[in-house]
Design an enzyme around this catalytic site. Structure first.
Site, PDB file in Angstrom:
ATOM      1  N   GLY A 199      32.032  28.307 -20.784  1.00 14.69           N
ATOM      2  CA  GLY A 199      31.965  28.398 -19.328  1.00 14.69           C
ATOM      3  C   GLY A 199      31.756  29.809 -18.821  1.00 14.69           C
ATOM      4  O   GLY A 199      31.177  30.659 -19.496  1.00 14.69           O
ATOM      5  N   LEU A 225      28.324  20.992 -21.621  1.00 12.24           N
ATOM      6  CA  LEU A 225      28.211  22.428 -21.378  1.00 12.24           C
ATOM      7  C   LEU A 225      28.658  23.236 -22.596  1.00 12.24           C
ATOM      8  O   LEU A 225      29.784  23.085 -23.065  1.00 12.24           O
ATOM      9  CB  LEU A 225      29.038  22.815 -20.153  1.00 12.24           C
ATOM     10  CG  LEU A 225      29.001  24.301 -19.764  1.00 12.24           C
ATOM     11  CD1 LEU A 225      27.595  24.709 -19.355  1.00 12.24           C
ATOM     12  CD2 LEU A 225      29.994  24.593 -18.638  1.00 12.24           C
ATOM     13  N   ASP A 226      27.748  24.104 -23.080  1.00 13.40           N
ATOM     14  CA  ASP A 226      28.037  25.037 -24.170  1.00 13.40           C
ATOM     15  C   ASP A 226      28.477  24.336 -25.449  1.00 13.40           C
ATOM     16  O   ASP A 226      29.209  24.905 -26.259  1.00 13.40           O
ATOM     17  CB  ASP A 226      29.110  26.059 -23.751  1.00 13.40           C
ATOM     18  CG  ASP A 226      28.651  26.949 -22.611  1.00 13.40           C
ATOM     19  OD1 ASP A 226      27.426  27.156 -22.478  1.00 13.40           O
ATOM     20  OD2 ASP A 226      29.506  27.424 -21.845  1.00 13.40           O
ATOM     21  N   GLU A 227      28.035  23.101 -25.670  1.00 14.56           N
ATOM     22  CA  GLU A 227      28.420  22.369 -26.869  1.00 14.56           C
ATOM     23  C   GLU A 227      27.215  21.877 -27.675  1.00 14.56           C
ATOM     24  O   GLU A 227      27.365  21.085 -28.596  1.00 14.56           O
ATOM     25  CB  GLU A 227      29.324  21.182 -26.504  1.00 14.56           C
ATOM     26  CG  GLU A 227      30.689  21.593 -25.965  1.00 14.56           C
ATOM     27  CD  GLU A 227      31.655  20.429 -25.847  1.00 14.56           C
ATOM     28  OE1 GLU A 227      31.373  19.352 -26.413  1.00 14.56           O
ATOM     29  OE2 GLU A 227      32.688  20.594 -25.174  1.00 14.56           O
TER      30      GLU A 227
END
Length: 282
Positions: A199, A225-227
């Site tokens: 994040g 998100l961001d994965e």
């Protein structure tokens, strides 16, 4: 004229795959120039990347013949012209170090890409884009205009025939719909060593935790998100005397290098998906 191709494949592991692939290419007078393979014991899948030269068959003919060959092994195969640079669109916000680095490497012949456009929600880098003779598109993004803005972004991506979209510190969360449309061809640079500090403001999070290493992660974009599947990561040392500003400044170099390596490997077709992970033939 000799045509060079890159073949990537994945399939359930069994004996004789390398022999069969080599035989397929030999029967078509193909000369293998580079080959790498990997067996994932956890999934039972076999992965392979082969660069070969072939003069006797067109790309279309090879694709058609590969489809029949792959069926017998349950293979997922991809064939690419090795010398064809990958058409690329870069998205950026107000941090330009990754953009500047990619443009320099591209013009220096270090990346197998063709930068077709730069898209930004700010005007900061229109002069940088102009210095490289790359079209610059300013598309402001607010909560009220996000859908229209993403629709315009997608129009540009499709008009340029982009095979790769690079989020070079583009600080907007893409919608689920856009993530699906760009599945497998959008790379993001996150200024943290994921899965830690996801994040916003990861350097602030890292400083608050007193970390001794900071890092950067290049990964494929997904709706989570961001994965997304990770392509490359690296770290830099930190200590108790560092401020947030120190960490941020030191992290910029790491971010630029990690993103450049990920773009290079993707554009050279060295990355193969393995579920939520990647196999990278460096």
């Amino acid at each position: 004229m000799t045509s060079a191709y890159i073949l990537t494949l994945s399939c359930p592991d069994r004996t004789g795959i390398v022999h069969a692939v080599s035989g397929f290419l030999l029967e078509r007078n193909g000369n293998i120039e580079e080959a790498a393979q990997y067996y994932d014991a956890g999934t039972g899948l076999f992965f392979m990347r082969v660069r070969f030269a072939c003069t006797d068959h067109s790309e279309a003919a090879l694709r058609e013949q590969l489809a029949g060959f792959a069926e017998g092994f349950g293979m997922t195969v991809q064939l690419h012209a090795a010398e064809q640079p990958m058409k690329t669109v870069i998205l950026v916000s107000k941090e330009g170090h990754c953009l500047n680095d990619l443009l320099f490497r591209w013009k220096s012949g270090l990346l197998a890409i063709d930068v077709r456009a730069i898209v930004s929600n700010h005007r900061d880098f229109y002069q940088l884009a102009a210095s490289y003779n790359v079209p610059f598109h300013h598309i402001p993004v607010t909560a009220a205009t996000k859908a229209q803005g993403e629709a315009r972004q997608m129009e540009i991506i499709e008009a340029e025939g982009a095979e790769l979209v690079v989020l070079a510190r583009y600080m907007q969360i893409l919608s689920n719909d856009l993530c699906v449309k760009l599945n497998g061809r959008a790379i993001n640079i996150h200024h943290s060593f994921l899965p830690s500090f996801k994040g916003a403001k990861p350097y602030y999070q890292a400083h608050d935790r007193g970390v001794k290493l900071i890092g950067a992660t290049a990964h494929y974009v997904t709706a989570d998100l961001d994965e997304g599947p990770i392509i490359e990561q690296d770290v830099a040392r930190a200590d108790h005397t560092d401020t947030v500003e120190d960490l941020t400044a030191r992290g910029r170099d790491t971010e630029s290098q990690v993103l450049a390596r990920a773009v290079k490997w993707h554009s050279e077709h060295r990355v193969v998906m393995n579920g939520h992970k990647t196999v990278v033939f460096k």
